[in-house]
Design an enzyme around this catalytic site. Sequence first.
Site, mmCIF file in Angstrom:
data_model
loop_
_atom_site.group_PDB
_atom_site.id
_atom_site.type_symbol
_atom_site.label_atom_id
_atom_site.label_comp_id
_atom_site.label_asym_id
_atom_site.label_seq_id
_atom_site.Cartn_x
_atom_site.Cartn_y
_atom_site.Cartn_z
ATOM 1 N N CYS A 130 0.810 -1.227 0.000
ATOM 2 C CA CYS A 130 0.000 0.000 0.000
ATOM 3 C C CYS A 130 0.840 1.273 0.000
ATOM 4 O O CYS A 130 0.469 2.268 -0.635
ATOM 5 C CB CYS A 130 -0.987 0.004 1.169
ATOM 6 S SG CYS A 130 -0.247 -0.120 2.805
ATOM 7 N N ASP A 353 -7.555 5.818 -1.281
ATOM 8 C CA ASP A 353 -7.195 4.599 -0.562
ATOM 9 C C ASP A 353 -6.727 3.533 -1.551
ATOM 10 O O ASP A 353 -7.452 3.172 -2.475
ATOM 11 C CB ASP A 353 -8.425 4.095 0.211
ATOM 12 C CG ASP A 353 -8.101 2.986 1.191
ATOM 13 O OD1 ASP A 353 -7.066 2.303 1.013
ATOM 14 O OD2 ASP A 353 -8.875 2.782 2.140
ATOM 15 N N HIS A 355 -6.201 0.339 -1.014
ATOM 16 C CA HIS A 355 -6.424 -1.021 -0.534
ATOM 17 C C HIS A 355 -7.501 -1.803 -1.271
ATOM 18 O O HIS A 355 -7.831 -2.917 -0.878
ATOM 19 C CB HIS A 355 -6.751 -0.993 0.961
ATOM 20 C CG HIS A 355 -5.623 -0.556 1.820
ATOM 21 N ND1 HIS A 355 -5.367 0.770 2.070
ATOM 22 C CD2 HIS A 355 -4.654 -1.265 2.459
ATOM 23 C CE1 HIS A 355 -4.300 0.855 2.856
ATOM 24 N NE2 HIS A 355 -3.850 -0.350 3.096
#
Length: 468
Positions: A130, A353, A355
């Site tokens: 990430c 984000d 993820h």
Amino acid sequence: MNPDASSARSEGQSPTDDLVDDWLFLSSDSAEPQGPGVSRQDLETEERGQLKSKFISAWNSVKYGWSLKQKSKFSKSSPVIMFGQSYELKDHEEREHFRRSFASLLWLTYRRGFPQLAGCSLTTDSGWGCVLRTGQTLLARGLLLHLMPPGWTWSASHHDHHAFKDDMDLPRTRPSDSAEHRADVKEGPKKRGRKLSLGSLMDRPMEATHRRVVSWFADHPTAPFGIHQLVEWGKSSGKKAGDWYGPSMAAHILRKAVAASADLPDLVVYVAQDCTIYLEDVKGLCEQPPPQSWKSVIILVPVRLGGRELNPSYVTCVKKLLTLQCCIGIIGGKPKHSLFFVGFQDDHLLYLDPHYCRPAVDTTKENFPLESFHCKYPRKMAFSRMDPSCTIGFYAKGQKDFESLCTVVKEALSTSAEMYPMFIFAEGKSSEEVEQTNAAANNMAYIQRKTQRRRVDTCSSMDEFVLL
């Protein structure tokens, strides 16, 4: 690298955030290189590693795919600040401008099903990559500023109104009250169609550059800024696929990747040393013999804004930096959960984000799909949940831009001068090479304060060491 159990349950987290971190399912066995002699046991281990990779991808798709589609609440009474631009959401035109600008940001996320990473059986970065993905997103922001005209937005974000149907929780304006809507009705579908066709023709050169930039981040060994190349550059610092990469490590990897790329001869990356931007070092990178012009520069500043938690005294300074047009974002996040910060509203950060795990895209195909490289859901997070370890990015196109950057950033930093500045500018050159990539023993670090040192426990932080 294991998380502190309490870090997954920080104040204000949702039930989704309280789930055990996805990378706990990643065994180091799946990242180990395979020897020349492959036994039955080795094959079984490799199959287990591949199965775990698929399980991690599925887990992330469920965990983050659900939260990605949840709406963040945005206030109409206060502006949204994103990359130096202020948007009043109560105004229909500015709200649409914000939607288009946000949807035009490149968004690099977990991928699955790409060619195996060298020396291991991993075909996904889900669960461990990430920070590399947020680093890619920051670099992508800098590249779009470098290559695109000012104010560029992705053409699809203008036309696909359905892409933004529920991305913001705002009271809807009645169509009858919208001057823009009345104008569209009078204009009629034929005239509107001609306008879009003309716009499409004018967008073609920029769209080609847009696709070229996306292809540089492809999940393929030959892509200069893809996950394969970034992992290779990390090996020189003792990292391998499956390891945790902190924001500071990501900054140095990006510097090496850009320096090695033949596609960007007029762009350099400078990484600040010990929270200090040495002006002579920057000039040494950017200056060229006449008649060549000064090179463009991306400046990355790894910092730590507190011990185990963010020091609230730095919040005002972070806001000031995000209001600058030269700021290209922050590689940060929550503890052990990297996010890319692009702006803020009131006391909440706006972020992308990484993820959400999607299949790898073959960017060698003509007109490959771009939708998965752009996000239509703006998300927010309270400043209080921000991990203190982060890397702040800036971009200057030329020498005058760099001089202007120094002026406005120094002014923004003055808001934290009473306690300790986040970072500083210094004349002259650094005393040593910018290679702060070795982790301190036991995840302990020293913070220098004039002539005193004290130890800070960073076991639940995103980074392995402190740069101040």
